[in-house]
Design a protein around this motif. Structure first.
Motif, PDB file in Angstrom:
ATOM      1  N   MET A 154       0.801  -1.237  -0.009  1.00 50.42           N
ATOM      2  CA  MET A 154      -0.038  -0.039  -0.030  1.00 50.42           C
ATOM      3  C   MET A 154       0.772   1.323   0.050  1.00 50.42           C
ATOM      4  O   MET A 154       1.779   1.200   0.658  1.00 50.42           O
ATOM      5  N   SER A 155       0.608   2.168  -0.680  1.00 48.30           N
ATOM      6  CA  SER A 155       1.151   3.601  -0.830  1.00 48.30           C
ATOM      7  C   SER A 155       0.305   4.356  -0.307  1.00 48.30           C
ATOM      8  O   SER A 155      -0.839   4.700  -0.453  1.00 48.30           O
ATOM      9  N   TYR A 156       1.053   5.578   0.380  1.00 50.16           N
ATOM     10  CA  TYR A 156       0.574   6.819   1.174  1.00 50.16           C
ATOM     11  C   TYR A 156       1.082   7.946   0.548  1.00 50.16           C
ATOM     12  O   TYR A 156       2.357   7.900   0.396  1.00 50.16           O
ATOM     13  N   TRP A 157       0.510   9.051   0.765  1.00 48.58           N
ATOM     14  CA  TRP A 157       0.801  10.212   0.335  1.00 48.58           C
ATOM     15  C   TRP A 157       0.180  11.478   0.848  1.00 48.58           C
ATOM     16  O   TRP A 157      -1.135  11.041   1.216  1.00 48.58           O
ATOM     17  N   MET A 158       0.753  12.441   0.872  1.00 48.22           N
ATOM     18  CA  MET A 158       0.040  13.619   1.376  1.00 48.22           C
ATOM     19  C   MET A 158      -0.104  14.849   0.587  1.00 48.22           C
ATOM     20  O   MET A 158       0.614  15.196  -0.465  1.00 48.22           O
ATOM     21  N   CYS A 159      -1.195  15.635   0.601  1.00 42.88           N
ATOM     22  CA  CYS A 159      -1.581  16.852  -0.058  1.00 42.88           C
ATOM     23  C   CYS A 159      -1.702  17.741   1.042  1.00 42.88           C
ATOM     24  O   CYS A 159      -2.777  17.727   1.759  1.00 42.88           O
ATOM     25  N   GLU A 160      -0.724  18.765   1.144  1.00 41.92           N
ATOM     26  CA  GLU A 160      -0.665  19.625   2.104  1.00 41.92           C
ATOM     27  C   GLU A 160      -0.115  21.025   1.835  1.00 41.92           C
ATOM     28  O   GLU A 160       0.761  21.277   0.953  1.00 41.92           O
ATOM     29  N   GLY A 161      -0.739  22.014   2.038  1.00 45.71           N
ATOM     30  CA  GLY A 161      -0.545  23.276   1.799  1.00 45.71           C
ATOM     31  C   GLY A 161      -1.858  24.362   1.584  1.00 45.71           C
ATOM     32  O   GLY A 161      -2.962  23.956   1.987  1.00 45.71           O
ATOM     33  N   VAL A 162      -1.530  25.117   0.791  1.00 42.20           N
ATOM     34  CA  VAL A 162      -2.745  26.232   0.304  1.00 42.20           C
ATOM     35  C   VAL A 162      -3.214  25.937  -1.172  1.00 42.20           C
ATOM     36  O   VAL A 162      -2.404  26.074  -1.952  1.00 42.20           O
ATOM     37  N   GLY A 163      -4.626  25.804  -1.322  1.00 42.86           N
ATOM     38  CA  GLY A 163      -4.914  25.467  -2.630  1.00 42.86           C
ATOM     39  C   GLY A 163      -6.229  25.418  -2.676  1.00 42.86           C
ATOM     40  O   GLY A 163      -7.304  25.508  -1.806  1.00 42.86           O
ATOM     41  N   ILE A 164      -6.982  24.287  -3.611  1.00 38.89           N
ATOM     42  CA  ILE A 164      -8.424  24.285  -4.120  1.00 38.89           C
ATOM     43  C   ILE A 164      -8.508  22.901  -4.409  1.00 38.89           C
ATOM     44  O   ILE A 164      -7.730  22.398  -4.939  1.00 38.89           O
ATOM     45  N   ALA A 165      -9.707  22.299  -3.668  1.00 40.82           N
ATOM     46  CA  ALA A 165     -10.245  21.032  -4.202  1.00 40.82           C
ATOM     47  C   ALA A 165     -10.835  21.436  -5.600  1.00 40.82           C
ATOM     48  O   ALA A 165     -11.960  22.164  -5.584  1.00 40.82           O
ATOM     49  N   THR A 166     -10.411  20.562  -6.661  1.00 44.62           N
ATOM     50  CA  THR A 166     -10.742  21.055  -8.118  1.00 44.62           C
ATOM     51  C   THR A 166     -12.015  20.509  -8.456  1.00 44.62           C
ATOM     52  O   THR A 166     -12.665  21.097  -9.399  1.00 44.62           O
ATOM     53  N   ASN A 167     -12.775  19.540  -7.864  1.00 49.87           N
ATOM     54  CA  ASN A 167     -13.821  19.115  -8.391  1.00 49.87           C
ATOM     55  C   ASN A 167     -14.821  20.329  -8.210  1.00 49.87           C
ATOM     56  O   ASN A 167     -15.880  20.166  -8.909  1.00 49.87           O
ATOM     57  N   ALA A 168     -14.760  21.288  -7.191  1.00 50.24           N
ATOM     58  CA  ALA A 168     -15.711  22.257  -7.007  1.00 50.24           C
ATOM     59  C   ALA A 168     -15.604  23.107  -8.311  1.00 50.24           C
ATOM     60  O   ALA A 168     -16.447  24.177  -8.805  1.00 50.24           O
ATOM     61  N   LEU A 169     -14.589  23.289  -9.123  1.00 49.14           N
ATOM     62  CA  LEU A 169     -14.233  24.172 -10.436  1.00 49.14           C
ATOM     63  C   LEU A 169     -15.125  23.575 -11.525  1.00 49.14           C
ATOM     64  O   LEU A 169     -15.125  24.670 -12.404  1.00 49.14           O
TER      65      LEU A 169
END
Length: 139
Positions: free
Chosen positions: A3-18
């Motif tokens: 299993m692989s794990y990764w992070m999305c961390e910072g300042v930004g936008i969840a793109t499905n809303a766009l």
């Protein structure tokens, strides 16, 4: 199987809303630009999904990364279908010369990129920006 794990961390936008705000002509222009005019979508039958998920871009967040001319914005996903277009702050000893110097500057870069594809004002985009994205994905 591992299993692989990764992070999305910072300042930004969840793109499905766009997605509801995508402008067909702006998207077509970027597709033509990124494919060196080898792909010229039909405006009448245009569906953004035809160019995502490995066709030309991995997803909308990846497409937005191609709208940023600074190379400092990233994309990632949570493994459940949500993708993030974001700036991940770095440690002072890892900073590149062209990284944003403030959260305000990171917001401005995000707005610039989003406006290349969407019909939204800068104020509307600001409402989508999350200063504390902290998502992990696994797969």
């Amino acid at each position: 199987m591992s299993m692989s794990y990764w992070m999305c961390e910072g300042v930004g936008i969840a793109t499905n809303a766009l997605k509801p705000y995508l402008d067909t002509l702006k998207c077509i222009e970027l597709i033509k630009e990124q494919s060196n005019n080898e792909i010229i979508p039909d405006e009448k039958d245009f569906d953004i999904e035809d160019y995502l998920f490995g066709q030309l871009f991995e997803n909308l967040a990846d497409m937005l990364c191609h709208c940023d001319n600074t190379g400092t914005l990233n994309w990632g996903g949570n493994g459940d279908g949500e993708y993030y277009f974001y700036y991940s702050p770095s440690y002072p000893w890892d900073r590149r010369e062209n990284e944003p110097n403030s959260i305000v500057e990171a917001h401005e870069r995000i707005k610039d990129a989003v406006q290349r594809l969407c019909n939204l004002t800068r104020e509307q985009i600001e409402a989508f920006i999350d200063d504390d994205i902290y998502e992990y994905g696994c797969g």
